[in-house]
Design an enzyme around this catalytic site. Structure first.
Site, mmCIF file in Angstrom:
data_model
loop_
_atom_site.group_PDB
_atom_site.id
_atom_site.type_symbol
_atom_site.label_atom_id
_atom_site.label_comp_id
_atom_site.label_asym_id
_atom_site.label_seq_id
_atom_site.Cartn_x
_atom_site.Cartn_y
_atom_site.Cartn_z
ATOM 1 N N ASP A 16 18.660 -7.906 28.944
ATOM 2 C CA ASP A 16 17.682 -7.007 29.036
ATOM 3 C C ASP A 16 17.829 -5.854 27.875
ATOM 4 O O ASP A 16 18.963 -5.429 27.924
ATOM 5 C CB ASP A 16 17.371 -6.802 30.330
ATOM 6 C CG ASP A 16 15.942 -6.171 30.514
ATOM 7 O OD1 ASP A 16 14.928 -6.060 29.597
ATOM 8 O OD2 ASP A 16 15.528 -5.451 31.781
ATOM 9 N N HIS A 33 14.835 -7.716 19.228
ATOM 10 C CA HIS A 33 15.121 -9.018 19.690
ATOM 11 C C HIS A 33 16.193 -9.853 18.498
ATOM 12 O O HIS A 33 16.978 -10.779 19.095
ATOM 13 C CB HIS A 33 13.934 -9.943 19.616
ATOM 14 C CG HIS A 33 12.969 -9.272 20.774
ATOM 15 N ND1 HIS A 33 13.239 -9.112 22.144
ATOM 16 C CD2 HIS A 33 11.591 -9.002 20.772
ATOM 17 C CE1 HIS A 33 12.387 -8.911 22.766
ATOM 18 N NE2 HIS A 33 11.251 -8.641 21.904
ATOM 19 N N TRP A 65 5.240 -14.479 28.944
ATOM 20 C CA TRP A 65 3.788 -14.942 28.341
ATOM 21 C C TRP A 65 2.723 -13.806 28.236
ATOM 22 O O TRP A 65 1.928 -13.948 27.568
ATOM 23 C CB TRP A 65 3.447 -16.244 28.831
ATOM 24 C CG TRP A 65 4.309 -17.464 28.654
ATOM 25 C CD1 TRP A 65 4.930 -18.086 29.618
ATOM 26 C CD2 TRP A 65 4.583 -18.221 27.653
ATOM 27 N NE1 TRP A 65 5.533 -19.198 29.245
ATOM 28 C CE2 TRP A 65 5.329 -19.325 27.896
ATOM 29 C CE3 TRP A 65 4.167 -17.963 26.100
ATOM 30 C CZ2 TRP A 65 5.735 -19.965 27.034
ATOM 31 C CZ3 TRP A 65 4.822 -18.822 25.017
ATOM 32 C CH2 TRP A 65 5.523 -19.948 25.577
ATOM 33 N N LEU A 127 31.749 -25.482 26.639
ATOM 34 C CA LEU A 127 30.838 -24.613 27.454
ATOM 35 C C LEU A 127 29.433 -25.391 27.455
ATOM 36 O O LEU A 127 28.905 -25.888 26.657
ATOM 37 C CB LEU A 127 30.754 -23.295 26.888
ATOM 38 C CG LEU A 127 29.701 -22.371 27.363
ATOM 39 C CD1 LEU A 127 30.252 -22.000 28.777
ATOM 40 C CD2 LEU A 127 29.316 -21.416 26.317
ATOM 41 N N ARG A 185 23.646 -8.312 34.488
ATOM 42 C CA ARG A 185 22.212 -7.747 33.743
ATOM 43 C C ARG A 185 22.479 -6.721 33.020
ATOM 44 O O ARG A 185 22.963 -5.611 33.629
ATOM 45 C CB ARG A 185 21.046 -7.553 34.742
ATOM 46 C CG ARG A 185 19.701 -7.026 34.298
ATOM 47 C CD ARG A 185 18.605 -7.040 35.155
ATOM 48 N NE ARG A 185 17.334 -6.699 34.525
ATOM 49 C CZ ARG A 185 16.232 -7.303 34.705
ATOM 50 N NH1 ARG A 185 15.960 -7.946 35.759
ATOM 51 N NH2 ARG A 185 14.840 -7.011 33.876
ATOM 52 N N SER A 193 14.027 -10.084 38.711
ATOM 53 C CA SER A 193 12.860 -10.732 37.706
ATOM 54 C C SER A 193 12.610 -12.069 37.639
ATOM 55 O O SER A 193 12.352 -12.770 36.808
ATOM 56 C CB SER A 193 13.101 -10.014 36.295
ATOM 57 O OG SER A 193 13.110 -8.635 35.997
HETATM 58 C C1 IPE Z 1 13.541 -10.274 32.235
HETATM 59 O O1 IPE Z 1 13.407 -9.311 31.412
HETATM 60 C C2 IPE Z 1 13.533 -11.614 31.571
HETATM 61 C C3 IPE Z 1 14.476 -11.851 30.440
HETATM 62 C C4 IPE Z 1 15.611 -11.257 30.224
HETATM 63 C C5 IPE Z 1 14.045 -12.978 29.405
HETATM 64 P P1 IPE Z 1 12.133 -8.625 31.468
HETATM 65 O O2 IPE Z 1 12.200 -7.253 30.607
HETATM 66 O O3 IPE Z 1 11.114 -9.405 31.166
HETATM 67 O O4 IPE Z 1 11.953 -8.035 32.957
HETATM 68 P P2 IPE Z 1 11.377 -6.988 33.721
HETATM 69 O O5 IPE Z 1 9.771 -7.126 33.514
HETATM 70 O O6 IPE Z 1 11.703 -5.567 33.234
HETATM 71 O O7 IPE Z 1 11.568 -7.331 35.199
HETATM 72 C C1 IPE Z 2 14.927 -8.494 26.666
HETATM 73 O O1 IPE Z 2 14.658 -7.217 26.140
HETATM 74 C C2 IPE Z 2 14.206 -9.718 25.938
HETATM 75 C C3 IPE Z 2 13.133 -10.521 26.604
HETATM 76 C C4 IPE Z 2 12.790 -10.297 27.862
HETATM 77 C C5 IPE Z 2 12.671 -11.629 26.182
HETATM 78 P P1 IPE Z 2 13.285 -6.851 26.259
HETATM 79 O O2 IPE Z 2 12.160 -7.148 25.517
HETATM 80 O O3 IPE Z 2 12.673 -6.796 27.910
HETATM 81 O O4 IPE Z 2 13.609 -5.283 26.474
HETATM 82 P P2 IPE Z 2 13.021 -3.819 26.973
HETATM 83 O O5 IPE Z 2 13.412 -4.250 28.535
HETATM 84 O O6 IPE Z 2 11.594 -3.539 26.720
HETATM 85 O O7 IPE Z 2 13.735 -2.710 26.559
HETATM 86 MG MG MG Z 3 13.071 -5.722 29.566
#
Ligand code: IPE
Ligand code: IPE
Ligand code: MG
Length: 246
Positions: A16, A33, A65, A127, A185, A193
């Site tokens: 995250d 990303h 999504w 792995l 995390r 999540s």
């Molecule tokens: C969780 O991260 C999903 C992934 C890392 C793929 P999110 O950024 O989507 O989670 P929330 O919405 O903050 O809980």
């Molecule tokens: C994790 O980073 C990647 C995915 C959930 C796909 P985020 O895109 O959630 O980044 P933040 O949480 O908005 O900083």
């Molecule tokens: Mg996030």
């Protein structure tokens, strides 16, 4: 060596903070990303080097999504690009790739590339990299319950009293994969999540403030060392465990 000193067999990571990492640098979210993909490469390598057997990465959630269409498209595109660019390296590291989640919802090109990668790496003995894609734990548990009900209706399962946790787990998309020992995390958020709710029942949790693109090999090693200092009791007393390990 006691059990607690061992390297975790299975590490799961909620990657995250890509968006906030980009924002903190005055960049666009997609650049976060892209940088996140580099952190994935480092982490896969580090996990293999540390002797971890299973690494599950939360790559895209069912809830993701709901993000703006352009961001979803960028993430899907990055997935395809990374698979194409990294297949040879994954073969060299003998990594076997698996995917969990509602894969039917992925764009055709992603599925095609993913299927190719899984087939190509299927016989590797290093792995096991488990990519959680379009994954949601509640979706997974519900889908498992429905499949079990269908098997009962069709007479493939006859004795409901014989349905135990092991059998139910065989209906989950993680069938055959041991539960995670350690969950990491990044980005300072302390929530699951909708990730692996069944499988994380007794997993050790580790949260760190760094954003995912800043995650280094040493951060993984630090998490493992922290894990090794913990006592996993599984409901027993500390004294019971000392007798068991003696
Ligand atoms: C969780 O991260 C999903 C992934 C890392 C793929 P999110 O950024 O989507 O989670 P929330 O919405 O903050 O809980
Ligand atoms: C994790 O980073 C990647 C995915 C959930 C796909 P985020 O895109 O959630 O980044 P933040 O949480 O908005 O900083
Ligand atoms: Mg996030």
């Amino acid at each position: 060596m006691t059990e607690e000193r061992q390297v975790p067999t299975h590490v799961a990571i909620i990657m995250d903070g890509n968006g906030r990492w980009a924002k903190s640098k005055g960049m666009e979210r997609w650049e976060g990303h892209r940088a996140g993909v580099d952190a994935v490469k480092r982490t896969v390598e580090a996990a293999g080097e540390a002797g971890i057997r299973y690494l599950t990465l939360y790559t895209f959630s069912i809830e993701n999504w709901n993000r703006p269409r352009e961001e979803v498209n960028v993430l899907m595109g990055l997935m395809v690009d990374a698979i194409i660019a990294e297949t040879d390296e994954l073969m060299r590291q003998r990594v076997r790739v698996r995917a969990i989640g509602n894969l039917a919802d992925l764009p055709a090109e992603v599925r095609e590339k993913l299927d190719g990668l899984m087939a190509r790496t299927a016989a590797n003995d290093g792995l096991t990299l488990v990519l959680a894609l379009s994954y949601g734990a509640k979706w997974e548990i519900l889908a498992a319950a429905k499949r079990l009900a269908a098997d009962y209706r069709e007479g493939k399962v006859t004795d409901l009293d014989a349905v135990d946790e092991t059998m139910f787990a065989s209906y989950l998309t993680t069938a055959g994969i041991p539960d995670p020992d350690l969950l990491i995390r990044t980005s300072g958020e302390c929530r699951l999540s909708n990730f692996l709710l069944w499988q994380l029942a007794y997993t050790e949790l580790y949260f760190l403030d760094k954003f995912w693109p800043d995650f280094e090999k040493d951060d993984l090693y630090l998490a493992i060392r922290n894990y090794q200092k913990r006592e996993r009791r599984f409901g027993m007393t500390g004294e019971q465990l000392k007798c068991k390990n003696r």
